[in-house]
Design a protein around this motif. Structure first.
Motif, mmCIF file in Angstrom:
data_model
loop_
_atom_site.group_PDB
_atom_site.id
_atom_site.type_symbol
_atom_site.label_atom_id
_atom_site.label_comp_id
_atom_site.label_asym_id
_atom_site.label_seq_id
_atom_site.Cartn_x
_atom_site.Cartn_y
_atom_site.Cartn_z
ATOM 1 N N SER A 219 0.857 -1.181 0.000
ATOM 2 C CA SER A 219 0.000 0.000 0.000
ATOM 3 C C SER A 219 0.895 1.233 0.000
ATOM 4 O O SER A 219 2.033 1.193 0.480
ATOM 5 N N GLY A 220 0.354 2.311 -0.528
ATOM 6 C CA GLY A 220 1.095 3.555 -0.534
ATOM 7 C C GLY A 220 0.166 4.742 -0.388
ATOM 8 O O GLY A 220 -1.026 4.651 -0.724
ATOM 9 N N LEU A 221 0.695 5.823 0.114
ATOM 10 C CA LEU A 221 -0.052 7.069 0.225
ATOM 11 C C LEU A 221 0.758 8.176 -0.433
ATOM 12 O O LEU A 221 1.901 8.435 -0.050
ATOM 13 N N LEU A 222 0.156 8.802 -1.446
ATOM 14 C CA LEU A 222 0.776 9.916 -2.142
ATOM 15 C C LEU A 222 0.008 11.192 -1.815
ATOM 16 O O LEU A 222 -1.136 11.144 -1.362
ATOM 17 N N HIS A 223 0.638 12.342 -2.088
ATOM 18 C CA HIS A 223 -0.060 13.604 -1.860
ATOM 19 C C HIS A 223 0.451 14.658 -2.828
ATOM 20 O O HIS A 223 1.579 14.582 -3.338
ATOM 21 N N THR A 224 -0.395 15.647 -3.086
ATOM 22 C CA THR A 224 -0.022 16.804 -3.888
ATOM 23 C C THR A 224 0.376 17.940 -2.948
ATOM 24 O O THR A 224 0.091 17.896 -1.754
ATOM 25 N N PRO A 225 1.025 18.999 -3.452
ATOM 26 C CA PRO A 225 1.403 20.120 -2.581
ATOM 27 C C PRO A 225 0.207 20.778 -1.898
ATOM 28 O O PRO A 225 0.360 21.339 -0.803
ATOM 29 N N ASP A 226 -0.990 20.723 -2.522
ATOM 30 C CA ASP A 226 -2.163 21.359 -1.919
ATOM 31 C C ASP A 226 -2.980 20.397 -1.049
ATOM 32 O O ASP A 226 -4.096 20.716 -0.641
ATOM 33 N N GLY A 227 -2.437 19.205 -0.758
ATOM 34 C CA GLY A 227 -3.063 18.322 0.210
ATOM 35 C C GLY A 227 -4.024 17.286 -0.330
ATOM 36 O O GLY A 227 -4.627 16.545 0.453
ATOM 37 N N ARG A 228 -4.197 17.173 -1.635
ATOM 38 C CA ARG A 228 -4.993 16.067 -2.169
ATOM 39 C C ARG A 228 -4.183 14.768 -2.028
ATOM 40 O O ARG A 228 -2.957 14.792 -2.104
ATOM 41 N N THR A 229 -4.872 13.663 -1.830
ATOM 42 C CA THR A 229 -4.172 12.412 -1.551
ATOM 43 C C THR A 229 -4.542 11.321 -2.545
ATOM 44 O O THR A 229 -5.600 11.363 -3.186
ATOM 45 N N ALA A 230 -3.670 10.348 -2.646
ATOM 46 C CA ALA A 230 -3.902 9.159 -3.465
ATOM 47 C C ALA A 230 -3.490 7.940 -2.649
ATOM 48 O O ALA A 230 -2.319 7.804 -2.286
ATOM 49 N N SER A 231 -4.447 7.087 -2.335
ATOM 50 C CA SER A 231 -4.146 5.849 -1.615
ATOM 51 C C SER A 231 -4.152 4.693 -2.596
ATOM 52 O O SER A 231 -5.052 4.571 -3.436
ATOM 53 N N LEU A 232 -3.134 3.840 -2.500
ATOM 54 C CA LEU A 232 -2.909 2.763 -3.459
ATOM 55 C C LEU A 232 -2.832 1.430 -2.730
ATOM 56 O O LEU A 232 -2.170 1.326 -1.702
ATOM 57 N N ASP A 233 -3.481 0.413 -3.281
ATOM 58 C CA ASP A 233 -3.393 -0.948 -2.760
ATOM 59 C C ASP A 233 -3.147 -1.895 -3.920
ATOM 60 O O ASP A 233 -3.764 -1.759 -4.986
ATOM 61 N N PHE A 234 -2.273 -2.881 -3.703
ATOM 62 C CA PHE A 234 -1.920 -3.778 -4.796
ATOM 63 C C PHE A 234 -1.394 -5.097 -4.238
ATOM 64 O O PHE A 234 -0.991 -5.185 -3.078
ATOM 65 N N GLY A 235 -1.417 -6.122 -5.069
ATOM 66 C CA GLY A 235 -0.848 -7.397 -4.648
ATOM 67 C C GLY A 235 -1.220 -8.528 -5.579
ATOM 68 O O GLY A 235 -2.169 -8.436 -6.355
ATOM 69 N N PHE A 236 -0.439 -9.622 -5.511
ATOM 70 C CA PHE A 236 -0.876 -10.848 -6.166
ATOM 71 C C PHE A 236 -0.990 -11.969 -5.139
ATOM 72 O O PHE A 236 -0.492 -13.070 -5.307
ATOM 73 N N ASP A 237 -1.733 -11.617 -4.080
ATOM 74 C CA ASP A 237 -2.037 -12.579 -3.029
ATOM 75 C C ASP A 237 -3.519 -12.484 -2.653
ATOM 76 O O ASP A 237 -3.907 -12.807 -1.546
ATOM 77 N N ARG A 238 -4.356 -12.058 -3.596
ATOM 78 C CA ARG A 238 -5.744 -11.728 -3.287
ATOM 79 C C ARG A 238 -6.636 -11.955 -4.500
ATOM 80 O O ARG A 238 -6.148 -12.297 -5.578
ATOM 81 N N SER A 239 -7.926 -11.765 -4.317
ATOM 82 C CA SER A 239 -8.847 -11.899 -5.431
ATOM 83 C C SER A 239 -8.640 -10.750 -6.422
ATOM 84 O O SER A 239 -8.084 -9.706 -6.072
ATOM 85 N N TYR A 240 -9.114 -10.964 -7.651
ATOM 86 C CA TYR A 240 -8.931 -9.954 -8.687
ATOM 87 C C TYR A 240 -9.685 -8.670 -8.342
ATOM 88 O O TYR A 240 -10.861 -8.699 -7.953
ATOM 89 N N ARG A 241 -9.018 -7.544 -8.474
ATOM 90 C CA ARG A 241 -9.653 -6.250 -8.335
ATOM 91 C C ARG A 241 -8.896 -5.242 -9.183
ATOM 92 O O ARG A 241 -7.662 -5.224 -9.195
ATOM 93 N N SER A 242 -9.633 -4.418 -9.905
ATOM 94 C CA SER A 242 -9.032 -3.455 -10.814
ATOM 95 C C SER A 242 -9.950 -2.244 -10.870
ATOM 96 O O SER A 242 -10.841 -2.161 -11.706
ATOM 97 N N ARG A 243 -9.736 -1.293 -9.960
ATOM 98 C CA ARG A 243 -10.685 -0.178 -9.874
ATOM 99 C C ARG A 243 -10.024 1.062 -9.295
ATOM 100 O O ARG A 243 -8.956 0.991 -8.690
ATOM 101 N N TYR A 244 -10.684 2.193 -9.506
ATOM 102 C CA TYR A 244 -10.303 3.397 -8.795
ATOM 103 C C TYR A 244 -11.537 4.242 -8.531
ATOM 104 O O TYR A 244 -12.599 4.046 -9.130
#
Length: 331
Positions: A219-244
């Motif tokens: 998992s990761g957490l990104l941010h822009t200079p003005d405070g907007r965020t992007a949370s990321l989850d990924f793996g190949f140990d789980r059921s299929y998921r492909s969304r945002y």
């Protein structure tokens, strides 16, 4: 820069007879009249012949032999991630345009080297992300720009697939395996697509397979200079998921099958506001053919490569930051 004129197709050679090339990329090349498959190289001559029998082109034993051919204008690098940099580099030095599987390289330093080399030799350099070429993302961007969910505040993206067979290349540290470089790179690029390249990493976690030396999920957490965020989850140990999803000041927008929709799939875009729920059925689109066509257009038409290079290099840097700064948890 342009090796083709008029209606002459861009002649493509393939380095590596990989499963992704067999299932996805080579069929897409055959659907695009602007390109022509001329040669396929493998270290195993029987494998090269099998691919050539199905898709056409001349089977070639050895990657250097393909790079020496004068009937190849551009090279598609379909090799494991750790081999992208050395073989893309050789292809550029041989005067070929290069399109490499995603991610372009295993590290930001390698990506920077390839971009410099492409500039020096005036060659087109692209990576293999096909999803940005699907029209569904342009619809998402348009709706956000129109204020359908107010001001965008947060992005959340997830891409996961079930465990692979034990000998799968994704489990090889030496070949650039691991979930981050295989599936985690997708939501990183999607965050750039919708929030812009001015992102930084706030933190990350990787779940490690200590015995094999690769990450299975993260998992990761990104941010822009003005405070907007992007949370990321990924793996190949789980059921299929492909969304945002994008969460705004007045509503939320979400998209399933965001990264790997089949060409015939009709995407469903969901918009939720306080007292309103809406589903939009979007047109199907062939994102793989779009990727091939965009590469051919870049070679034919030239243009300023710097915007694409900036996104590519920022993506590589963000991926590096996620990996280097991650808290690692043993499986």
């Amino acid at each position: 820069m342009n090796p083709t004129t008029g209606g002459t197709a861009l002649r493509i050679g393939v380095l590596g007879c990989a499963d992704i090339a067999w299932r996805n990329t080579l069929p897409a090349i055959l659907r695009v009249p602007e390109v022509r498959l001329t040669a396929l190289a493998s270290r195993d001559p029987a494998k090269a012949r099998t691919f050539a029998d199905r898709f056409g082109g001349t089977p070639v034993q050895g990657y250097d032999a393909l790079l020496a051919r004068d009937d190849v204008d551009a090279v598609y690098v379909a090799l494991p991630t750790a081999l992208h940099h050395p073989w893309a580099r050789r292809a550029l030095l041989a005067g070929k345009h290069v399109w490499a599987e995603k991610p372009l390289a295993a590290t930001a330093e390698q990506a920077e080297d390839l971009v410099r080399l492409a500039r020096t030799h005036d060659r087109v350099l692209r990576d293999g992300f096909s999803f940005p070429h699907h029209s569904q993302h342009a619809v998402v961007a348009k709706l956000i720009a129109e204020g359908r969910i107010g001001e965008p505040r947060a992005f959340a993206g997830a891409f996961g697939i079930p465990p692979r067979p034990a000998g799968d290349v994704r489990y090889s540290a030496e070949l650039g395996g691991g979930a981050l470089l295989d599936v985690g790179v997708y939501p990183v690029r999607a965050a750039q697509l919708l929030l812009g390249d001015d992102l930084a990493v706030a933190g990350s976690v990787l779940r490690m397979d200590r015995a094999r030396g690769v990450d299975l999920a993260g998992s990761g957490l990104l941010h822009t200079p003005d405070g907007r965020t992007a949370s990321l989850d990924f793996g190949f140990d789980r059921s299929y998921r492909s969304r945002y999803a994008v969460w705004g000041s007045e509503g939320r927008l979400s998209l399933d099958r965001a990264f790997t929709p089949p060409a015939a799939h009709r995407p469903v875009l969901r918009i939720q506001r306080q007292d309103h729920y809406e589903e939009l059925s979007l047109a199907p689109d062939d994102q793989l053919a779009g990727l091939v066509r965009a590469f051919a257009d870049a070679v034919r038409e030239g243009g300023d490569p710097r915007p694409y290079e900036a996104t590519l290099l920022r993506h590589a840097a963000l991926t590096d930051e996620i990996r280097v700064g991650a808290r690692r948890v043993a499986d």
